[in-house]
Motif scaffolding. Structure first.
Motif, PDB file in Angstrom:
ATOM      1  N   TYR A 332       0.802  -1.224   0.000  1.00 18.05           N
ATOM      2  CA  TYR A 332       0.000   0.000   0.000  1.00 18.05           C
ATOM      3  C   TYR A 332       0.837   1.279   0.000  1.00 18.05           C
ATOM      4  N   PRO A 333       1.869   1.431   0.842  1.00 18.02           N
ATOM      5  CA  PRO A 333       2.649   2.681   0.810  1.00 18.02           C
ATOM      6  C   PRO A 333       3.290   2.941  -0.545  1.00 18.02           C
ATOM      7  N   ASP A 334       3.699   1.861  -1.242  1.00 19.70           N
ATOM      8  CA  ASP A 334       4.311   2.054  -2.558  1.00 19.70           C
ATOM      9  C   ASP A 334       3.283   2.479  -3.601  1.00 19.70           C
ATOM     10  N   ILE A 335       2.049   1.995  -3.461  1.00 20.10           N
ATOM     11  CA  ILE A 335       0.998   2.433  -4.389  1.00 20.10           C
ATOM     12  C   ILE A 335       0.830   3.948  -4.296  1.00 20.10           C
ATOM     13  N   ILE A 336       0.789   4.452  -3.073  1.00 19.21           N
ATOM     14  CA  ILE A 336       0.648   5.895  -2.879  1.00 19.21           C
ATOM     15  C   ILE A 336       1.865   6.626  -3.442  1.00 19.21           C
ATOM     16  N   LYS A 337       3.070   6.102  -3.185  1.00 21.71           N
ATOM     17  CA  LYS A 337       4.298   6.755  -3.646  1.00 21.71           C
ATOM     18  C   LYS A 337       4.340   6.861  -5.167  1.00 21.71           C
ATOM     19  N   TYR A 338       4.064   5.767  -5.866  1.00 18.85           N
ATOM     20  CA  TYR A 338       4.152   5.788  -7.322  1.00 18.85           C
ATOM     21  C   TYR A 338       2.995   6.569  -7.962  1.00 18.85           C
ATOM     22  N   THR A 339       1.850   6.586  -7.282  1.00 22.00           N
ATOM     23  CA  THR A 339       0.756   7.415  -7.776  1.00 22.00           C
ATOM     24  C   THR A 339       1.137   8.893  -7.743  1.00 22.00           C
ATOM     25  N   LYS A 340       1.723   9.319  -6.630  1.00 22.19           N
ATOM     26  CA  LYS A 340       2.164  10.713  -6.524  1.00 22.19           C
ATOM     27  C   LYS A 340       3.233  11.031  -7.570  1.00 22.19           C
ATOM     28  N   ALA A 341       4.159  10.075  -7.783  1.00 24.06           N
ATOM     29  CA  ALA A 341       5.231  10.309  -8.749  1.00 24.06           C
ATOM     30  C   ALA A 341       4.671  10.498 -10.158  1.00 24.06           C
ATOM     31  N   MET A 342       3.703   9.659 -10.537  1.00 22.65           N
ATOM     32  CA  MET A 342       3.109   9.785 -11.874  1.00 22.65           C
ATOM     33  C   MET A 342       2.344  11.097 -12.019  1.00 22.65           C
ATOM     34  N   CYS A 343       1.643  11.484 -10.969  1.00 20.09           N
ATOM     35  CA  CYS A 343       0.895  12.741 -11.028  1.00 20.09           C
ATOM     36  C   CYS A 343       1.840  13.934 -11.104  1.00 20.09           C
ATOM     37  N   ASN A 344       2.959  13.886 -10.366  1.00 21.76           N
ATOM     38  CA  ASN A 344       3.923  14.983 -10.420  1.00 21.76           C
ATOM     39  C   ASN A 344       4.552  15.099 -11.802  1.00 21.76           C
ATOM     40  N   ARG A 345       4.754  13.950 -12.454  1.00 23.10           N
ATOM     41  CA  ARG A 345       5.385  13.971 -13.771  1.00 23.10           C
ATOM     42  C   ARG A 345       4.451  14.478 -14.851  1.00 23.10           C
ATOM     43  N   TRP A 346       3.184  14.026 -14.838  1.00 22.70           N
ATOM     44  CA  TRP A 346       2.296  14.282 -15.967  1.00 22.70           C
ATOM     45  C   TRP A 346       1.268  15.381 -15.710  1.00 22.70           C
ATOM     46  N   LYS A 347       1.116  15.821 -14.466  1.00 22.12           N
ATOM     47  CA  LYS A 347       0.174  16.896 -14.134  1.00 22.12           C
ATOM     48  C   LYS A 347      -1.213  16.619 -14.735  1.00 22.12           C
ATOM     49  N   PRO A 348      -1.861  15.537 -14.325  1.00 21.52           N
ATOM     50  CA  PRO A 348      -3.130  15.144 -14.958  1.00 21.52           C
ATOM     51  C   PRO A 348      -4.266  16.122 -14.668  1.00 21.52           C
ATOM     52  N   THR A 349      -5.220  16.160 -15.617  1.00 22.53           N
ATOM     53  CA  THR A 349      -6.456  16.908 -15.383  1.00 22.53           C
ATOM     54  C   THR A 349      -7.466  16.064 -14.605  1.00 22.53           C
ATOM     55  N   ASP A 350      -7.306  14.728 -14.696  1.00 23.47           N
ATOM     56  CA  ASP A 350      -8.219  13.824 -13.994  1.00 23.47           C
ATOM     57  C   ASP A 350      -7.431  12.662 -13.401  1.00 23.47           C
ATOM     58  N   LEU A 351      -7.833  12.228 -12.227  1.00 25.31           N
ATOM     59  CA  LEU A 351      -7.244  11.075 -11.565  1.00 25.31           C
ATOM     60  C   LEU A 351      -8.359  10.068 -11.277  1.00 25.31           C
ATOM     61  N   LEU A 352      -8.243   8.878 -11.860  1.00 20.79           N
ATOM     62  CA  LEU A 352      -9.261   7.834 -11.675  1.00 20.79           C
ATOM     63  C   LEU A 352      -8.651   6.680 -10.898  1.00 20.79           C
ATOM     64  N   ILE A 353      -9.298   6.291  -9.797  1.00 18.16           N
ATOM     65  CA  ILE A 353      -8.803   5.183  -8.966  1.00 18.16           C
ATOM     66  C   ILE A 353      -9.940   4.182  -8.788  1.00 18.16           C
ATOM     67  N   GLU A 354      -9.699   2.946  -9.100  1.00 18.64           N
ATOM     68  CA  GLU A 354     -10.714   1.900  -8.955  1.00 18.64           C
ATOM     69  C   GLU A 354     -11.142   1.794  -7.492  1.00 18.64           C
ATOM     70  N   ASP A 355     -12.449   1.724  -7.288  1.00 16.97           N
ATOM     71  CA  ASP A 355     -12.981   1.665  -5.924  1.00 16.97           C
ATOM     72  C   ASP A 355     -13.087   0.212  -5.450  1.00 16.97           C
ATOM     73  N   LYS A 356     -11.976  -0.499  -5.559  1.00 18.79           N
ATOM     74  CA  LYS A 356     -11.922  -1.889  -5.084  1.00 18.79           C
ATOM     75  C   LYS A 356     -10.511  -2.169  -4.579  1.00 18.79           C
ATOM     76  N   ALA A 357     -10.338  -3.323  -3.941  1.00 24.14           N
ATOM     77  CA  ALA A 357      -9.035  -3.766  -3.451  1.00 24.14           C
ATOM     78  C   ALA A 357      -8.372  -2.632  -2.671  1.00 24.14           C
ATOM     79  N   ALA A 358      -7.123  -2.290  -3.033  1.00 23.29           N
ATOM     80  CA  ALA A 358      -6.390  -1.251  -2.301  1.00 23.29           C
ATOM     81  C   ALA A 358      -6.866   0.148  -2.630  1.00 23.29           C
ATOM     82  N   GLY A 359      -7.728   0.288  -3.624  1.00 22.41           N
ATOM     83  CA  GLY A 359      -8.203   1.624  -3.997  1.00 22.41           C
ATOM     84  C   GLY A 359      -9.066   2.247  -2.938  1.00 22.41           C
TER      85      GLY A 359
END
Length: 359
Positions: A332-359
């Protein structure tokens, strides 16, 4: 009626389950056809010999022997020396004894129709739902269909009635591999209309009545059989959450790709660009989409599910490009870390996270 008049020699009927297709096509239509043409041969092929005999052949035989039928078609009857459910001869008591007798046969998919002919061939759910999802069973379909097709008489008509289970089910094979056999007319009746439907029905002229054309309409969203609304809506709710491919195929008559249920891998193409960042800069929208897996660590579990982080660039013409992806069975901590890294790199207009499992 257009089939009986040979105006249509190849007809495909796509109908949801439990909507009376066997009763209408294989029992009532076949019986009516034999009343009109007692010297013709009719073959019905279905998923098994037991089903064909008990659910089709028996009811057809009983209907032809009924007083109601004999009032409509005087003299047409079942020959008593061949009155089995699976196969029997038809004759007209008012005709000469030299008049050719017709034959009705209801056979299972693996049966051999050798020695039988067909002026009318009906294939009614030739493949069961279980076998439709079995690649081995589907591989035999062309040959099994051909055994029935080879029995057609000159000027014969061929009707295929089916619930859609798979892209390569009976209808799929007939449309793809028997397309050149004849001109096919396809009638598709999804449980809910997806567009305005108009179905003209012509009643031929008789000695007492002129020809008449009636047009039946169905508007988008209108249910096929209102009396089944409660059951259909309950199944829609269930299948939308648990098995949308069943709803799409069986009830909406649109089987989806086995490769990915609602998503077909063939929709995707590869493009080569010198600079992905330049492509993303032109996008009207950048979306980071995360399909979360479990949180078991891969070094202690070989079945740890991966989390996938994808980045999509949507252009102003509606095309979408996959520009980046990361996938690994992170905790779980790595999911958060890599999510932040991808968002910092690409500056998305939308962030979609599946509402299941670790989401």
């Amino acid at each position: 009626m257009r089939v009986e008049r040979r105006e249509v020699k190849g007809l495909i009927l796509n109908v949801p389950p439990r909507h009376g297709k066997t009763n209408l096509a294989s029992i009532l239509f076949a019986s009516w056809y034999l009343g009109r043409h007692p010297s013709h041969d009719v073959i019905v092929g279905s998923l098994s010999s037991e089903f064909a005999e008990n659910n089709i052949g028996g009811p057809v035989r009983n209907l032809i022997q009924s007083p109601e039928y004999r009032r409509v078609f005087p003299g047409v009857n079942v020959s008593q020396d061949t009155a089995a459910k699976g196969a029997f001869r038809i004759f007209n008591e008012q005709m000469s004894v030299r008049q050719r007798r017709g034959m009705f046969a209801a056979l299972g998919r693996t049966a051999a129709p050798t020695g039988k002919g067909a002026s009318l061939l009906l294939l009614d759910d030739l493949l069961s739902e279980q076998d439709a999802y079995n690649a081995t069973e589907r591989a035999h379909l062309f040959d099994q269909i051909y055994r029935f097709r080879s029995r057609l008489a000159p000027n014969a008509v061929w009707v295929v009635i089916n619930t859609r289970y798979h892209e390569d089910d009976v209808v799929g094979v007939v449309k793809k591999r028997y397309a050149a056999d004849r001109k096919w007319e396809v009638v598709t009746l999804p449980v809910y209309a997806e567009q305005h439907e108009s179905w003209p029905v012509t009643r031929p002229a008789t000695a007492n009545h002129p020809a008449e054309v009636k047009v039946f309409h169905r508007e988008p969203g209108e249910i096929l059989w209102p009396l089944r609304r409660q059951d259909v809506e309950a199944q829609k709710t269930l299948l939308a959450a648990e098995s949308p491919q069943i709803w799409s195929g069986q009830f909406m008559c649109k089987p989806v790709a086995q490769s990915g249920a609602m998503i077909d891998i063939n929709w995707f193409r590869r493009y080569d660009y010198e600079e992905v960042a330049a492509l993303a800069a032109k996008a009207v929208r950048i979306v980071v989409s995360i399909d979360t897996g479990g949180v078991r660590m891969k070094h202690i579990s070989s079945s740890a599910a991966r989390t996938a982080i994808t980045v999509w660039a949507e252009m102003d013409d509606g095309r979408c490009y996959l520009v980046d992806i990361l996938a690994d069975p992170w905790i779980y901590p790595d999911i958060i870390k890599y999510t932040k890294a991808m968002c910092n790199r690409w500056k998305p207009t939308d962030l979609l996270i599946e509402d299941k499992a670790a989401g």
